[in-house]
Design a protein around this motif. Structure first.
Motif: not given
Length: 178
Positions: A131-137
């Protein structure tokens, strides 16, 4: 008992008469009657003893039969209790085996539940990381879209400038050739 009473009466009667002959005869009769009484008493004692011995033998036979019956009952009871005990022991063994198997299944279930819980925690953590990586992406994609829009705007401006430069170079060439 009657013979002794008769002998006693005879001796007392002879003693009252005072005749030596009567006293002697009475004494002899008394001795004979006493012997007869003793013989009768002895026969009665023997008959009583025989009857008592017969009774004791019958009682002994009855006790022997009773003892045999009790021994047979005890053997039947022992056999019944032995078979019942064997059945109970077999049941206990089966229940112990079932209990051991249930303990093993419960331990395996607890172990699997722990592993599943650990996997769920890991998946949740991994989901949070994703989720954090998706938000960052998504943020990077939004920034890239913005940058692309800026670059397109800048490209359009540069193209317009280039076009203007070309137009001016063409006009200058035209003016130079004229």
């Amino acid at each position: 008992m009657v013979l002794l009473v008769v002998a006693a009466i005879l001796v007392v009667g002879a003693a009252v008469t005072g005749s030596w002959l009567f006293v002697t005869l009475a004494a002899a009769v008394a001795v004979l009657l006493g012997a007869a009484a003793t013989k009768i008493t002895h026969a009665e004692v023997l008959a009583t003893r025989r009857a008592a011995a017969t009774d004791r033998a019958q009682q002994a036979q009855a006790y022997r039969r009773l003892t045999e019956e009790r021994a047979a009952e005890n053997a039947a009871f022992r056999d019944h209790m032995s078979s019942t005990l064997a059945e109970k022991e077999a049941t206990v063994s089966e229940l112990e085996a079932a209990l051991a198997a249930a303990h093993q299944r419960a331990a395996r279930a607890v172990r699997l539940r722990g592993e599943e819980a650990r996997r769920a925690v890991q998946a949740e953590r991994h989901g949070e990381v994703l989720q954090t990586q998706l938000t960052d992406a998504e943020e990077r994609a939004a920034e890239a879209i913005l940058r692309v829009a800026e670059l397109e705007t800048e490209l359009d401006a540069v193209r317009a400038e280039l076009e203007a430069e070309r137009s001016s170079a063409a006009a200058w060439r035209k003016a130079q050739s004229a």
